[in-house]
Design a protein around this motif. Structure first.
Motif, PDB file in Angstrom:
ATOM      1  N   ILE A   1      71.048  78.022  53.907  1.00  0.00           N
ATOM      2  CA  ILE A   1      70.384  79.335  54.003  1.00  0.00           C
ATOM      3  C   ILE A   1      70.258  79.964  52.623  1.00  0.00           C
ATOM      4  O   ILE A   1      69.228  80.530  52.251  1.00  0.00           O
ATOM      5  N   THR A   2      71.338  79.870  51.833  1.00  0.00           N
ATOM      6  CA  THR A   2      71.327  80.431  50.485  1.00  0.00           C
ATOM      7  C   THR A   2      70.266  79.762  49.617  1.00  0.00           C
ATOM      8  O   THR A   2      69.481  80.419  48.932  1.00  0.00           O
ATOM      9  N   GLN A   3      70.231  78.407  49.674  1.00  0.00           N
ATOM     10  CA  GLN A   3      69.245  77.680  48.877  1.00  0.00           C
ATOM     11  C   GLN A   3      67.831  77.991  49.334  1.00  0.00           C
ATOM     12  O   GLN A   3      66.910  78.111  48.518  1.00  0.00           O
ATOM     13  N   ASN A   4      67.662  78.150  50.671  1.00  0.00           N
ATOM     14  CA  ASN A   4      66.343  78.467  51.218  1.00  0.00           C
ATOM     15  C   ASN A   4      65.860  79.826  50.719  1.00  0.00           C
ATOM     16  O   ASN A   4      64.710  80.004  50.329  1.00  0.00           O
ATOM     17  N   LYS A   5      66.799  80.823  50.698  1.00  0.00           N
ATOM     18  CA  LYS A   5      66.430  82.161  50.208  1.00  0.00           C
ATOM     19  C   LYS A   5      66.041  82.112  48.728  1.00  0.00           C
ATOM     20  O   LYS A   5      65.066  82.709  48.302  1.00  0.00           O
ATOM     21  N   GLU A   6      66.871  81.383  47.931  1.00  0.00           N
ATOM     22  CA  GLU A   6      66.564  81.283  46.507  1.00  0.00           C
ATOM     23  C   GLU A   6      65.220  80.602  46.276  1.00  0.00           C
ATOM     24  O   GLU A   6      64.446  80.992  45.405  1.00  0.00           O
ATOM     25  N   PHE A   7      64.949  79.568  47.121  1.00  0.00           N
ATOM     26  CA  PHE A   7      63.676  78.855  46.988  1.00  0.00           C
ATOM     27  C   PHE A   7      62.500  79.780  47.297  1.00  0.00           C
ATOM     28  O   PHE A   7      61.504  79.834  46.572  1.00  0.00           O
ATOM     29  N   ILE A   8      62.645  80.551  48.403  1.00  0.00           N
ATOM     30  CA  ILE A   8      61.577  81.490  48.796  1.00  0.00           C
ATOM     31  C   ILE A   8      61.386  82.556  47.723  1.00  0.00           C
ATOM     32  O   ILE A   8      60.260  82.922  47.374  1.00  0.00           O
ATOM     33  N   ASP A   9      62.502  83.082  47.177  1.00  0.00           N
ATOM     34  CA  ASP A   9      62.402  84.087  46.113  1.00  0.00           C
ATOM     35  C   ASP A   9      61.658  83.522  44.902  1.00  0.00           C
ATOM     36  O   ASP A   9      60.823  84.187  44.286  1.00  0.00           O
ATOM     37  N   ASP A  10      61.982  82.265  44.540  1.00  0.00           N
ATOM     38  CA  ASP A  10      61.365  81.636  43.387  1.00  0.00           C
ATOM     39  C   ASP A  10      59.872  81.438  43.599  1.00  0.00           C
ATOM     40  O   ASP A  10      59.040  81.752  42.732  1.00  0.00           O
ATOM     41  N   ILE A  11      59.515  80.926  44.803  1.00  0.00           N
ATOM     42  CA  ILE A  11      58.099  80.719  45.132  1.00  0.00           C
ATOM     43  C   ILE A  11      57.354  82.054  45.129  1.00  0.00           C
ATOM     44  O   ILE A  11      56.241  82.172  44.613  1.00  0.00           O
ATOM     45  N   SER A  12      57.989  83.102  45.730  1.00  0.00           N
ATOM     46  CA  SER A  12      57.338  84.422  45.793  1.00  0.00           C
ATOM     47  C   SER A  12      57.078  84.958  44.394  1.00  0.00           C
ATOM     48  O   SER A  12      56.022  85.525  44.110  1.00  0.00           O
ATOM     49  N   THR A  13      58.063  84.807  43.490  1.00  0.00           N
ATOM     50  CA  THR A  13      57.910  85.293  42.112  1.00  0.00           C
ATOM     51  C   THR A  13      56.753  84.587  41.422  1.00  0.00           C
ATOM     52  O   THR A  13      55.939  85.200  40.729  1.00  0.00           O
ATOM     53  N   LYS A  14      56.678  83.271  41.625  1.00  0.00           N
ATOM     54  CA  LYS A  14      55.591  82.513  41.002  1.00  0.00           C
ATOM     55  C   LYS A  14      54.229  82.931  41.565  1.00  0.00           C
ATOM     56  O   LYS A  14      53.253  83.044  40.831  1.00  0.00           O
ATOM     57  N   LEU A  15      54.197  83.152  42.898  1.00  0.00           N
ATOM     58  CA  LEU A  15      52.929  83.577  43.520  1.00  0.00           C
ATOM     59  C   LEU A  15      52.486  84.948  43.015  1.00  0.00           C
ATOM     60  O   LEU A  15      51.293  85.208  42.841  1.00  0.00           O
ATOM     61  N   ILE A  16      53.468  85.838  42.792  1.00  0.00           N
ATOM     62  CA  ILE A  16      53.117  87.174  42.267  1.00  0.00           C
ATOM     63  C   ILE A  16      52.493  87.032  40.887  1.00  0.00           C
ATOM     64  O   ILE A  16      51.517  87.708  40.537  1.00  0.00           O
ATOM     65  N   GLY A  17      53.045  86.119  40.082  1.00  0.00           N
ATOM     66  CA  GLY A  17      52.459  85.881  38.765  1.00  0.00           C
ATOM     67  C   GLY A  17      51.065  85.301  38.854  1.00  0.00           C
ATOM     68  O   GLY A  17      50.156  85.692  38.118  1.00  0.00           O
ATOM     69  N   ILE A  18      50.873  84.373  39.809  1.00  0.00           N
ATOM     70  CA  ILE A  18      49.538  83.775  39.990  1.00  0.00           C
ATOM     71  C   ILE A  18      48.546  84.821  40.473  1.00  0.00           C
ATOM     72  O   ILE A  18      47.385  84.846  40.062  1.00  0.00           O
ATOM     73  N   LYS A  19      49.034  85.729  41.346  1.00  0.00           N
ATOM     74  CA  LYS A  19      48.157  86.742  41.945  1.00  0.00           C
ATOM     75  C   LYS A  19      47.458  87.598  40.880  1.00  0.00           C
ATOM     76  O   LYS A  19      46.303  87.987  41.032  1.00  0.00           O
ATOM     77  N   GLN A  20      48.205  87.884  39.778  1.00  0.00           N
ATOM     78  CA  GLN A  20      47.633  88.733  38.733  1.00  0.00           C
ATOM     79  C   GLN A  20      46.525  88.035  37.932  1.00  0.00           C
ATOM     80  O   GLN A  20      45.759  88.668  37.218  1.00  0.00           O
TER      81      GLN A  20
END
Length: 540
Positions: free
Chosen positions: A410-429
């Motif tokens: 669960i911890t690794q899954n959350k960290e993975f989702i956080d990492d993907i979300s951060t990258k997507l936010i950067g791509i979004k801009q």
């Protein structure tokens, strides 16, 4: 200003409201748990603006009574009232957790009223955190609950006005002025339909802010003055202080210092009379800036001294409020612990009585029918118990590994989702505007996976694996708080500070501090013994 400030004029004197006093008297006379529960719920709703700590006290009592009556619907309302009080006390993590608990329960029961309250308050919380996307998301979710109610009561229409008004505020702050105007107009039309003067004045003020942001100064001033006229007619000093400050700020922005000074001074005087110290704080700061611009340093010093005095007053009030909140939380936790302890004692008593009766029957039967084989059977039973114990120990070890692996996953899954979300936010801009909404939806879908209550799942599974651990811990260290007992459970599984932080949503620094306090309570301060080793061996 958003919804919390929007409601204050109507509830500023709630603490001295005869309705509140009569409810407290009624509660003191009432003996029945079933009759007490609705009274405590109503008290927490009446008091959450004027005295949030006292509102929290009654919300805690509501939770206790609802659990005693096994009323899920009223328990959800107690969670809403607790969350609302925490929101006004500035404790956003606790408020967020309680609102989601209420939503989970209300969705099961199809409770539209509770869902509205939870969505509405979540919108406020996200607004305070400057998360406008989530604020709009939950405002529209709240509005959707009222779309299903026909016809609506006056109270429901009033709540709908608040939501429409707040949608307009969010659109204004995100510079979507056309949409903002549409929702302010809808809110104003309903407010006039109800003929609620203070709500009308608030919406007019928000419309004036919108015009001001668009550079339409004449329209803005007209709306400010119309709101002021309404409040003068009703002699609402609390609201008048707000209106004078808004107009004073308007003139200050437009460099009409004489008029700005007059209105801001009036805002301060009315704020003092109404004990609206937050407004006096802001107004005195504006007055200080005005005198600085005029080069009037003598009056600037006077305004600054007033601002400091009000700030000190607000700081002391906040400190007292937080101390009271902590005391109430401790008392509530203590009562909850006492209740659970007594419940466990009753269960143990019945369990021991049943076992005693069963053993008596078995012994009598064995003595009567199997006297000669008694020794042999006892030896066989002892061997079976030894084998069963060995099997259980292996099962516990296996389940403990499964629990640790699941938490790690669960911890690794959350960290993975956080990492993907951060990258997507950067791509979004960096992508085209047309594609940004699709990327945002992907981010929202990913974040939605972070909502499950990891702590509840952890507690359930941990009790299955280490049923005796908490009994031993409570017996040896009865002064531990619920949070400290949970930390003991995490450490027994040899979880790292980072993993605990992910599960509990606390910072790693907070967890390190909690570990230091825990060592002291476990009498390990000054000792070389490892905390994890100590907890691992506790129930062996």
């Amino acid at each position: 200003m958003f919804l919390v400030a929007f409601l204050l004029p109507q509830l500023a004197n709630a603490q001295s409201n005869p309705t509140t006093d009569s409810l407290i008297q009624l509660l003191n006379r009432t003996k029945s748990t079933k009759e007490k529960l609705p009274i405590t719920l109503q008290l927490s709703e009446e008091l959450y603006k004027s005295n949030s700590t006292l509102a929290l006290k009654y919300a805690f009592e509501s939770e206790r009574l609802a659990k005693k009556l096994h009323s899920d619907s009223l328990l959800n309302k107690a969670y809403i009232n607790q969350g609302t009080a925490y929101l006004h006390l500035g404790n956003h993590p606790s408020a967020l957790n309680l609102f989601f608990k209420a939503i989970h329960g209300a969705q099961k029961n199809g409770d539209s009223h509770t869902l509205f309250a939870a969505y509405d308050n979540l919108a406020i919380l996200y607004y305070y955190q400057k998360d406008m996307d989530n604020a709009l998301k939950y405002l529209f979710a709240a509005l959707d609950q009222y779309a299903r109610k026909k016809p609506m009561s006056n109270f429901q229409i009033e709540r709908k006005i608040y939501v429409l008004n707040n949608i307009g505020i969010v659109y204004d702050e995100t510079k979507q002025y056309k949409k903002s105007a549409q929702y302010f107009n809808k809110a104003l039309a309903l407010a006039k339909q109800m003929n609620d003067h203070e709500i009308i004045a608030n919406v007019l003020t928000n419309q004036a802010d919108l015009y001001n942001n668009q550079g339409k100064s004449e329209l803005a001033l007209k709306q400010y003055e119309e709101a002021l006229a309404i409040r003068r007619k009703n002699n609402n000093k609390w609201g008048l202080s707000k209106s004078y400050l808004s107009i004073g700020q308007f003139y200050l922005t437009n460099k009409n210092y004489d008029k700005a000074e007059s209105y801001i001074k009036e805002a301060i005087e009315l704020g003092k009379e109404a004990k609206y110290w937050q407004n006096v704080d802001v107004a005195s700061s504006k007055l200080f800036n005005l005198y600085k611009l005029k080069g009037d340093y003598k009056n600037a010093l006077t305004a600054l001294e007033l601002n400091k005095k009000v700030n000190d007053t607000l700081f002391n009030q906040e400190r007292i409020r937080k101390i009271t909140q902590l005391e109430m939380q401790f008392e509530f936790d203590r009562k909850q612990a006492d209740f659970l302890t007594k419940q466990k004692e009753r269960n143990i008593y019945y369990w021991l009585a049943s076992i005693a009766l069963s053993l008596s029957l078995v012994i009598v039967t064995l003595l009567f029918y199997l006297q000669k084989n008694r020794t042999r059977k006892l030896r066989l039973e002892q061997e079976n118990l030894t084998q069963e114990k060995s099997k259980l120990e292996k099962d516990v070890e296996l389940k403990e590994k499964e629990l640790a692996n699941k938490l790690l996953h669960i911890t690794q899954n959350k960290e993975f989702i956080d990492d993907i979300s951060t990258k997507l936010i950067g791509i979004k801009q960096k992508i085209e505007i047309e594609a940004q909404s699709s990327v945002q939806k992907i981010i929202s879908d990913l974040q939605a996976n972070l909502q499950p209550d990891l702590l509840q799942e952890f507690e359930l599974r941990f009790h299955q694996v280490h049923d005796e651990f908490f009994n031993t811990l409570n017996k040896k260290f009865p002064d531990l708080t619920p949070s400290e007992r949970k930390l003991c459970a995490f450490l027994k599984l040899n979880m790292s500070t980072k993993e605990i932080s992910t599960i509990t949503h606390q910072s790693t620094k907070s967890i390190e501090i909690a570990r230091t306090r825990l060592r002291k309570k476990l009498n390990l301060t000054g000792s070389d013994q490892n905390l994890v080793d100590f907890l691992t061996q506790l129930d062996v």
